[in-house]
Design a protein around this motif. Structure first.
Motif, PDB file in Angstrom:
ATOM      1  N   THR A 309       0.484  -1.098  -0.095  1.00 47.36           N
ATOM      2  CA  THR A 309       0.434  -0.069   0.071  1.00 47.36           C
ATOM      3  C   THR A 309       0.878   1.102  -0.256  1.00 47.36           C
ATOM      4  N   MET A 310       1.282   2.371  -0.699  1.00 52.46           N
ATOM      5  CA  MET A 310       1.830   3.231  -1.296  1.00 52.46           C
ATOM      6  C   MET A 310       0.323   3.781  -0.378  1.00 52.46           C
ATOM      7  N   PRO A 311       1.433   5.430   0.927  1.00 53.94           N
ATOM      8  CA  PRO A 311       0.917   6.049   1.879  1.00 53.94           C
ATOM      9  C   PRO A 311       0.785   7.030   0.866  1.00 53.94           C
ATOM     10  N   PRO A 312      -0.887   7.610   1.789  1.00 59.18           N
ATOM     11  CA  PRO A 312      -0.729   9.086   0.958  1.00 59.18           C
ATOM     12  C   PRO A 312       0.182  10.282   1.410  1.00 59.18           C
ATOM     13  N   LEU A 313       0.419  11.082   0.584  1.00 58.15           N
ATOM     14  CA  LEU A 313       1.375  12.089   1.350  1.00 58.15           C
ATOM     15  C   LEU A 313       0.530  12.764   2.484  1.00 58.15           C
ATOM     16  N   ARG A 314      -0.033  12.976   2.590  1.00 60.22           N
ATOM     17  CA  ARG A 314      -0.658  13.743   3.864  1.00 60.22           C
ATOM     18  C   ARG A 314      -0.329  12.949   4.879  1.00 60.22           C
ATOM     19  N   GLU A 315       0.265  12.138   4.831  1.00 58.99           N
ATOM     20  CA  GLU A 315       0.695  10.986   5.875  1.00 58.99           C
ATOM     21  C   GLU A 315       1.994  10.518   6.174  1.00 58.99           C
ATOM     22  N   ARG A 316       2.587  11.380   5.174  1.00 59.15           N
ATOM     23  CA  ARG A 316       4.205  11.343   5.474  1.00 59.15           C
ATOM     24  C   ARG A 316       4.148  13.025   4.927  1.00 59.15           C
ATOM     25  N   LYS A 317       4.279  13.980   5.591  1.00 60.56           N
ATOM     26  CA  LYS A 317       4.894  15.218   5.494  1.00 60.56           C
ATOM     27  C   LYS A 317       6.272  15.320   5.877  1.00 60.56           C
ATOM     28  N   ASP A 318       6.435  14.704   6.376  1.00 61.07           N
ATOM     29  CA  ASP A 318       8.333  14.799   6.711  1.00 61.07           C
ATOM     30  C   ASP A 318       8.922  14.679   5.093  1.00 61.07           C
ATOM     31  N   ASP A 319       8.404  14.167   4.557  1.00 62.08           N
ATOM     32  CA  ASP A 319       8.712  13.585   3.179  1.00 62.08           C
ATOM     33  C   ASP A 319       8.910  14.463   2.462  1.00 62.08           C
ATOM     34  N   ILE A 320       8.216  16.287   2.093  1.00 62.48           N
ATOM     35  CA  ILE A 320       7.910  17.008   1.412  1.00 62.48           C
ATOM     36  C   ILE A 320       9.130  17.591   1.182  1.00 62.48           C
ATOM     37  N   ASN A 321      10.366  17.975   1.840  1.00 65.82           N
ATOM     38  CA  ASN A 321      11.641  18.498   1.734  1.00 65.82           C
ATOM     39  C   ASN A 321      12.102  17.632   1.045  1.00 65.82           C
ATOM     40  N   ILE A 322      11.998  16.614   0.999  1.00 63.95           N
ATOM     41  CA  ILE A 322      12.716  15.578   0.168  1.00 63.95           C
ATOM     42  C   ILE A 322      12.524  15.250  -1.488  1.00 63.95           C
ATOM     43  N   LEU A 323      11.437  15.138  -1.192  1.00 55.67           N
ATOM     44  CA  LEU A 323      10.535  15.047  -2.362  1.00 55.67           C
ATOM     45  C   LEU A 323      10.359  17.112  -3.025  1.00 55.67           C
ATOM     46  N   VAL A 324      10.707  17.300  -2.656  1.00 54.17           N
ATOM     47  CA  VAL A 324      10.577  18.885  -3.148  1.00 54.17           C
ATOM     48  C   VAL A 324      12.227  19.331  -3.606  1.00 54.17           C
ATOM     49  N   THR A 325      12.943  18.707  -2.706  1.00 51.32           N
ATOM     50  CA  THR A 325      14.558  18.644  -3.585  1.00 51.32           C
ATOM     51  C   THR A 325      15.105  18.137  -4.717  1.00 51.32           C
ATOM     52  N   TYR A 326      14.243  16.272  -4.716  1.00 49.53           N
ATOM     53  CA  TYR A 326      14.448  15.526  -6.155  1.00 49.53           C
ATOM     54  C   TYR A 326      13.649  16.424  -7.223  1.00 49.53           C
ATOM     55  N   LEU A 327      12.416  16.624  -6.785  1.00 49.44           N
ATOM     56  CA  LEU A 327      11.229  16.708  -7.700  1.00 49.44           C
ATOM     57  C   LEU A 327      11.551  18.256  -8.958  1.00 49.44           C
ATOM     58  N   LEU A 328      12.447  18.685  -7.553  1.00 46.28           N
ATOM     59  CA  LEU A 328      13.080  20.589  -8.330  1.00 46.28           C
ATOM     60  C   LEU A 328      14.436  19.541  -9.103  1.00 46.28           C
ATOM     61  N   ALA A 329      14.839  18.755  -9.291  1.00 46.13           N
ATOM     62  CA  ALA A 329      16.346  18.589  -9.242  1.00 46.13           C
ATOM     63  C   ALA A 329      15.623  17.626 -11.045  1.00 46.13           C
ATOM     64  N   ARG A 330      14.716  16.798 -10.943  1.00 45.06           N
ATOM     65  CA  ARG A 330      14.526  16.109 -11.863  1.00 45.06           C
ATOM     66  C   ARG A 330      13.369  17.516 -12.799  1.00 45.06           C
ATOM     67  N   LEU A 331      12.523  17.932 -12.170  1.00 44.10           N
ATOM     68  CA  LEU A 331      11.951  19.025 -13.628  1.00 44.10           C
ATOM     69  C   LEU A 331      12.962  19.656 -14.183  1.00 44.10           C
ATOM     70  N   THR A 332      13.983  21.134 -13.190  1.00 49.12           N
ATOM     71  CA  THR A 332      14.585  21.204 -13.526  1.00 49.12           C
ATOM     72  C   THR A 332      15.668  20.995 -15.179  1.00 49.12           C
ATOM     73  N   LYS A 333      15.947  19.233 -14.764  1.00 49.84           N
ATOM     74  CA  LYS A 333      16.199  19.015 -15.992  1.00 49.84           C
ATOM     75  C   LYS A 333      15.972  18.733 -16.873  1.00 49.84           C
ATOM     76  N   GLU A 334      13.910  18.123 -17.012  1.00 47.89           N
ATOM     77  CA  GLU A 334      13.826  17.727 -17.707  1.00 47.89           C
ATOM     78  C   GLU A 334      13.414  19.669 -18.413  1.00 47.89           C
ATOM     79  N   MET A 335      13.485  20.446 -18.082  1.00 44.76           N
ATOM     80  CA  MET A 335      13.094  21.723 -18.591  1.00 44.76           C
ATOM     81  C   MET A 335      14.477  22.381 -19.326  1.00 44.76           C
TER      82      MET A 335
END
Ligand SMILES: Nc1ncnc2c1ncn2[C@@H]1O[C@H](COP(=O)(O)OP(=O)(O)OP(=O)(O)O)[C@@H](O)[C@H]1O
Ligand SMILES: [Mg+2]
Length: 474
Positions: A309-335
């Protein structure tokens, strides 16, 4: 941008098909003979090859065999004339993605191109599990170090090397597809195909033939035998997305596949033994579906033996920081831009939101902010949440009120120099997103209900940073 290599000695076809693909946002390369095609494939590194079966110097099948030996995960669509069906079927048995008759129907071809590219990408791009930040750039990965995600990684590790059928559950955008691909990546079947079948986007009869194939003459239009994705997977893995939406008649056939490892093509007389690993995913409440008689109880028990079961993001808000770093790296590379950076206030604002669309929504929000910000660092006030109207807000006049209130808020805050354009763009992006979600991401249908052309829809999606893969096109 995906690149399609067209190998066909018909110059006119190459030119017009290439033009069509360019309009749809692909880039293209062309070759007019088999030798040239093979050479080009090595040079341009395409995401898809569209190959004519009749070429002047060597047969399309030979060309296919050479290419397939070099690039086993590169999808190839064969173009054939009616008389050559058997050869084309032979190519499918050897691993070509699909074939289509000449002259081809344009919408059908475009759908095939899109599906083939998605399949190719799923097979060849590795999904890493919990990589370190030095490996974030541009890669696809499951990130997060919350307790819930560590459980998910453990489960992926446990199941991937087995042949067990796996059920992945979780809300929309929580990473079910990503998890299924991670399981495939770490499995013994990684060198064999990974076929994705979305059970919700396809009408019942089509879904049945998509999965199980059919024999020639089974119905009007069945002019030749067609292999289903299960046979096409040739010992690999089939990912049944949205399995909770599978019609009951097909559920029966799936159960049989899981219990007996055999299938029957539509109109087929003999069961065919298959060795395939099934990974299924759903965001449905399967227990409720069972109670309502929409999902077979026996299949439910068979599927849930191994589930993640994949947890919803609202139940693991501690991960938002790391996810933002990851997603910014991925998106900026893509763009192809440098990361503008983000303030801690902006991250705090992102952490206060509940993310009903989970990581996909977070990713879309960041992408949109990057686009609107044009290189400026991301501040808290730059972030606005994607859907200004939620279904439960209200209907009718209340919707107008919600929009008015939001516009008033934007104008009063004086945060945007170009408030008028900003509001218009936001509303337009909501309309596009709604069109896409109403049609489950089917862009042709979305363009139709929105009354705009497909290229216009593409352009708007690009402009507003709406995820290209909102859902798979059917
Ligand atoms: N743990 C994660 N770390 C990084 N990115 C993630 C994670 N989970 C999801 N994503 C990203 O979020 C997006 C949605 O993921 P995915 O398509 O796997 O979700 P899903 O559960 O299949 O959604 P749906 O039910 O709507 O089909 C993708 O862009 C994916 O790369
Ligand atoms: Mg999905």
């Amino acid at each position: 941008m995906s690149l399609v290599l067209i190998i066909d000695d018909d110059h006119q076809l190459c030119t017009s098909f290439s033009k069509l693909l360019l309009q749809e946002g692909y880039s293209t390369a062309t070759a007019f003979s088999g030798t040239e095609g093979i050479e080009q494939a090595h040079i341009v590194n395409p995401d898809l090859i569209v190959l004519d079966i009749r070429l002047p110097d060597m047969s399309g099948i030979e060309v296919f065999e050479v290419l397939h030996a070099h690039y086993p995960k590169l999808p190839v669509i064969i173009i054939t004339a009616f008389g050559n069906t058997e050869t084309a079927i032979g190519a499918i048995q050897k691993g070509a993605y699909d074939f289509i008759y000449k002259p081809f129907d344009v919408p059908e071809m475009l759908q095939l191109v899109e599906k083939a590219i998605i399949t190719g990408r799923c097979m060849s791009s590795l999904v890493e599990v919990n990589p370190g930040p030095e490996n974030y750039s541009g890669r696809e990965a499951l990130v997060g170090s919350s307790r819930q995600m560590l459980e998910v990684y453990k489960a992926i590790g446990r199941v991937s090397s087995t042949n067990a059928t796996v059920l992945i559950r979780g809300e929309s955008g929580t990473g079910k597809e990503l998890a299924s691909r991670a399981i495939y990546n770490y499995s013994d079947r990684v060198d064999l195909p990974f076929m994705v079948v979305n059970c919700v986007a396809i009408p019942e009869t089509l879904l049945e033939s998509e999965l199980f194939g059919y024999e020639k003459g089974t119905f009007t239009g069945a002019t030749h035998r067609r292999l289903g994705k299960i046979e096409q997977a040739r010992g690999g893995t089939v990912f049944l997305d949205e399995v909770g939406d599978m019609p009951l008649s097909i559920q029966a056939k799936l159960l049989r596949l899981l219990q007996e490892n055999s299938i029957e093509r539509l109109g087929g007389k003999e069961p065919i033994d298959v060795d395939v690993r099934i990974i299924a995913a759903t965001n449905r409440d399967l227990e409720k579906a069972v109670r309502e008689g929409k999902f077979r109880e026996d299949l439910y028990y068979r599927l849930r033996v191994v589930s993640i079961t994949m947890p919803p993001l609202r139940e693991r808000k501690d991960d938002i920081n790391i996810l933002v770093t990851y997603l910014l790296a991925r998106l900026t590379k893509e763009m192809a831009i440098t990361s503008p950076g983000i303030t801690s206030e902006a991250i705090a604002k992102l952490s206060r939101y509940d993310w009903p669309g989970n990581i996909r929504e977070l990713s879309n929000t960041l992408k949109k902010t990057l686009i609107f910000n044009r290189g400026a660092p991301i501040l808290a006030e730059d972030i606005s949440f994607p859907s200004i109207i939620r279904p439960h807000d209200a209907t009718g006049p209340a919707i107008a009120k919600t929009i008015q209130a939001w516009i008033r808020h934007v104008l009063k805050s004086g945060e945007h120099e170009r408030s008028y354009d900003f509001c218009l763009d936001h509303i337009a992006s909501v309309i596009i997103q709604e069109g896409l979600s109403m049609t489950k991401g089917n862009r042709s249908q979305a363009a139709k209900i929105l009354g705009i052309s497909r290229p216009t829809l593409h352009a708007k999606m690009e402009k507003y940073g709406i995820d290209q893969a909102v859902e798979q096109d059917d």
